[in-house]
Design an enzyme around this catalytic site. Structure first.
Site, PDB file in Angstrom:
ATOM      1  N   HIS A  71      42.839  46.333  34.235  1.00  0.00           N
ATOM      2  CA  HIS A  71      42.153  45.044  34.406  1.00  0.00           C
ATOM      3  C   HIS A  71      43.178  43.927  34.541  1.00  0.00           C
ATOM      4  O   HIS A  71      44.020  43.752  33.662  1.00  0.00           O
ATOM      5  CB  HIS A  71      41.261  44.794  33.172  1.00  0.00           C
ATOM      6  CG  HIS A  71      40.456  43.535  33.267  1.00  0.00           C
ATOM      7  ND1 HIS A  71      40.427  42.610  32.246  1.00  0.00           N
ATOM      8  CD2 HIS A  71      39.651  43.052  34.234  1.00  0.00           C
ATOM      9  CE1 HIS A  71      39.623  41.614  32.600  1.00  0.00           C
ATOM     10  NE2 HIS A  71      39.142  41.868  33.796  1.00  0.00           N
ATOM     11  N   HIS A  95      35.731  36.525  39.508  1.00  0.00           N
ATOM     12  CA  HIS A  95      35.135  37.857  39.611  1.00  0.00           C
ATOM     13  C   HIS A  95      34.071  37.945  40.697  1.00  0.00           C
ATOM     14  O   HIS A  95      33.750  39.027  41.158  1.00  0.00           O
ATOM     15  CB  HIS A  95      34.483  38.247  38.284  1.00  0.00           C
ATOM     16  CG  HIS A  95      35.471  38.554  37.207  1.00  0.00           C
ATOM     17  ND1 HIS A  95      35.890  37.611  36.305  1.00  0.00           N
ATOM     18  CD2 HIS A  95      36.125  39.694  36.886  1.00  0.00           C
ATOM     19  CE1 HIS A  95      36.754  38.168  35.462  1.00  0.00           C
ATOM     20  NE2 HIS A  95      36.924  39.426  35.786  1.00  0.00           N
ATOM     21  N   ARG A 165      44.045  20.480  37.215  1.00  0.00           N
ATOM     22  CA  ARG A 165      44.222  21.894  36.924  1.00  0.00           C
ATOM     23  C   ARG A 165      43.421  22.187  35.654  1.00  0.00           C
ATOM     24  O   ARG A 165      43.871  21.887  34.546  1.00  0.00           O
ATOM     25  CB  ARG A 165      45.713  22.178  36.738  1.00  0.00           C
ATOM     26  CG  ARG A 165      46.192  23.644  36.576  1.00  0.00           C
ATOM     27  CD  ARG A 165      45.201  24.657  36.496  1.00  0.00           C
ATOM     28  NE  ARG A 165      45.693  26.034  36.497  1.00  0.00           N
ATOM     29  CZ  ARG A 165      44.846  27.056  36.461  1.00  0.00           C
ATOM     30  NH1 ARG A 165      43.532  26.853  36.452  1.00  0.00           N
ATOM     31  NH2 ARG A 165      45.304  28.289  36.440  1.00  0.00           N
ATOM     32  N   CYS A 212      52.586  21.125  37.707  1.00  0.00           N
ATOM     33  CA  CYS A 212      52.170  22.469  37.332  1.00  0.00           C
ATOM     34  C   CYS A 212      53.302  23.442  37.639  1.00  0.00           C
ATOM     35  O   CYS A 212      53.978  23.318  38.669  1.00  0.00           O
ATOM     36  CB  CYS A 212      50.923  22.860  38.126  1.00  0.00           C
ATOM     37  SG  CYS A 212      50.300  24.471  37.655  1.00  0.00           S
ATOM     38  N   TYR A 345      52.611  31.545  31.613  1.00  0.00           N
ATOM     39  CA  TYR A 345      53.690  30.565  31.768  1.00  0.00           C
ATOM     40  C   TYR A 345      55.032  31.087  31.280  1.00  0.00           C
ATOM     41  O   TYR A 345      55.740  30.431  30.535  1.00  0.00           O
ATOM     42  CB  TYR A 345      53.306  29.230  31.100  1.00  0.00           C
ATOM     43  CG  TYR A 345      52.039  28.699  31.708  1.00  0.00           C
ATOM     44  CD1 TYR A 345      52.080  28.066  32.950  1.00  0.00           C
ATOM     45  CD2 TYR A 345      50.812  28.901  31.115  1.00  0.00           C
ATOM     46  CE1 TYR A 345      50.921  27.640  33.571  1.00  0.00           C
ATOM     47  CE2 TYR A 345      49.644  28.487  31.722  1.00  0.00           C
ATOM     48  CZ  TYR A 345      49.714  27.856  32.945  1.00  0.00           C
ATOM     49  OH  TYR A 345      48.554  27.445  33.556  1.00  0.00           O
TER      50      TYR A 345
END
Ligand SMILES: Nc1nc2c(c(=O)[nH]1)N[C@H]1C(S)=C(S)[C@@H](COP(=O)(O)O)O[C@H]1N2
Ligand SMILES: [Mo]
Length: 489
Positions: A71, A95, A165, A212, A345
């Site tokens: 997964h 999904h 974000r 970001c 991250y």
């Protein structure tokens, strides 16, 4: 063309419904007469990853035991074990696509007995309106960047154009009942109302960029498989943040122990817990005190999407450390175990894959590397010359407060360079928390079909020429030379 389906509740379909009826999305979770029925009780007994894990989706029952280790979201799949995965899929909207439906159906083992298919609430239904000019990469959660050419029109990015974000639905917080908790681990806890924050502590204003870690991921994706929001160069912005020093709150609380870390928890949460991060105390308590709890962005209360009513601003640190909708700050000796901090991250190597990386071994990303981009003209544009010259504009930024020392543009793949003129933002005690915008005019006679930029910061750090050697599957920290293709007359 009309088509009648076997399922009586569907009836006769219009053409657009008919197209939908043929889709994977429509078929996923529909009753299948060739498979056995299971009760909710049967299903709830299968939630042991060592033995078997079943889940339901609409009327379908699935055995996902062998899929757990594959997964992409790791063990998060276990959140739905022994029950319905729909609430989670509504949260993690990625999904809802044909490939995922198809994969799910390949694990089908039966039907949910006497299924009452519930219409589930959309957790994103209260998300705010956004500026339609934004370049949207995803709606649930909402992710959008500033159109790159608009980014360099303003040294301070307007609130409604600042990139967004979000990882989850936007929390709606009542400013009257809002309380910020400051927890001195196993010691005591303080609660601050918005009025407390405004009246008890000195106000400070700091201009700081938020970038970001995935800015320019779309460029990196040209070199290999990377995962995440496909940002161009607009997942960055600079704003003036007004608020109070986190250092002052901690001094007020007067802990009797020198803690090493602050765990920051936010109001947006999923079943794993709150969104959040970790900030080393050395950064919060340093002599500058520039880590602030911001209440205003560019002279206005924080917009809902940017953390209303209180967000953390950690100048010089990567975007994700600037936690929006702050709920609780807990001081601790150890780094936070929050999943968003521990399992994301972090930067990996070119050959690392999701299957072989060890998150525990890698340090969290705090300060960012040096970055620059050409924003105007846009990639692929046809440029016009004025008096034989074409103007190029962009930004440059470096993490950790490093000053941008120079920005250079090449039209011949790096053989020769034009130094651009910089317009830098204010520094605070020699720390450059904001960006430099740059501009240069290049004779049209020199232009070929590609123009690239690179910056150098005050520590002499520069940008690598190529992306391939810095490829990492999370698509983070892409700071290779930024190149655009142009046409000219
Ligand atoms: N509570 C909370 N804080 C958050 C996030 C989030 O999803 N929830 N996203 C983070 C990330 S990854 C980035 S890059 C910045 C983006 O800030 P912005 O949406 O105000 O531009 O917020 C950070 N803070
Ligand atoms: Mo981010």
């Amino acid at each position: 063309m009309l088509k009648i389906l076997a399922c009586s509740s569907i009836g006769i379909l219009t053409y657009s419904q008919y197209k939908y009826a043929d889709s994977e999305e429509f078929r996923a979770g529909m009753r299948r007469s060739d498979l056995p029925d299971f009760t909710l009780d049967d299903i709830s007994r299968h939630k042991n990853p060592e033995k078997s894990v079943w889940v339901t989706f609409k009327e379908g029952v699935y055995d996902v035991t062998n899929f757990i280790e594959h997964h992409p979201g790791g063990e998060k799949i276990l959140l739905g074990s022994g029950g319905s995965i729909e609430p989670f899929w509504n949260l993690y909207r990625a999904h809802h696509k044909p490939q995922v439906y198809q994969m799910l159906e390949s694990m089908r083992i039966g039907n949910l007995k006497n299924a009452q298919v519930l219409a589930l609430d959309d957790p994103y239904k209260d998300d705010p309106q956004r500026n339609p000019e934004m370049v949207t990469h995803g709606v649930k959660p909402f992710n959008a960047e500033t159109p790159n050419d608009l980014l360099v029109n303003n040294k301070t990015t307007p609130n409604d154009l600042f990139f967004i974000r979000n990882h989850l639905p936007v929390p709606h917080i009542d400013p009257k009942t809002y309380r910020l908790e400051l927890v001195l681990y196993a010691d005591k806890c303080f609660e601050f109302s918005l009025d407390d924050l405004k009246s008890k502590f000195e106000h400070v204003t700091i201009k700081s960029c938020i970038q970001c870690a995935g800015n320019r991921r779309a460029d990196m994706a040209k070199y290999g498989n990377v995962r995440g929001v496909m940002w161009n160069a607009g997942a960055i912005g600079s704003a003036e943040w007004k608020g109070v020093r986190l250092r002052d709150l901690i001094k007020y609380a007067n802990p009797k122990h020198e803690y090493q870390h602050a765990h920051i928890e936010a109001y947006d949460s999923d079943p794993n817990g709150p969104f959040g991060t970790n900030i080393p105390m050395s950064k919060i308590m340093d002599e500058h005190g520039d880590v602030i709890l911001a209440l205003e962005m560019n002279g206005e209360p924080l917009p809902l999407d940017h953390g209303f009513p209180v967000r953390l601003i950690v100048p010089g640190y990567v975007g994700v450390r600037n936690i929006k909708w702050v709920k609780r700050i807990s001081l601790n000796d150890d780094e936070s175990n929050l999943i968003w901090h521990k399992r994301d991250y972090k930067v990996f190597g070119v050959n690392d894959t999701p299957d072989n990386v060890d998150f525990e071994k890698r340090p969290p990303l705090y300060e960012m590397n040096v970055q620059s981009a050409i924003c105007d003209p846009l990639d692929g544009a046809t440029v016009e010359s004025v008096e034989g010259k074409v103007t190029f504009k962009g930004y440059a930024y470096s993490g950790g407060g490093h000053e941008i020392a120079r920005v250079d543009i090449t039209t011949d793949k790096g053989e020769t360079w034009h130094e651009a003129e910089l317009s830098k933002d204010l520094a605070y005690h020699k720390k450059h928390w904001s960006w430099a915008l740059w501009e240069t005019k290049i004779p049209v006679s020199e232009l070929q079909n590609e123009v690239c930029v690179k910056a150098v910061d005050s520590s002499g750090n520069s940008q690598p020429r190529d992306t391939a050697p810095i490829l990492n599957y999370r698509g983070l920290l892409n700071n290779a030379w930024h190149c655009i293709k142009i046409n000219h007359k």
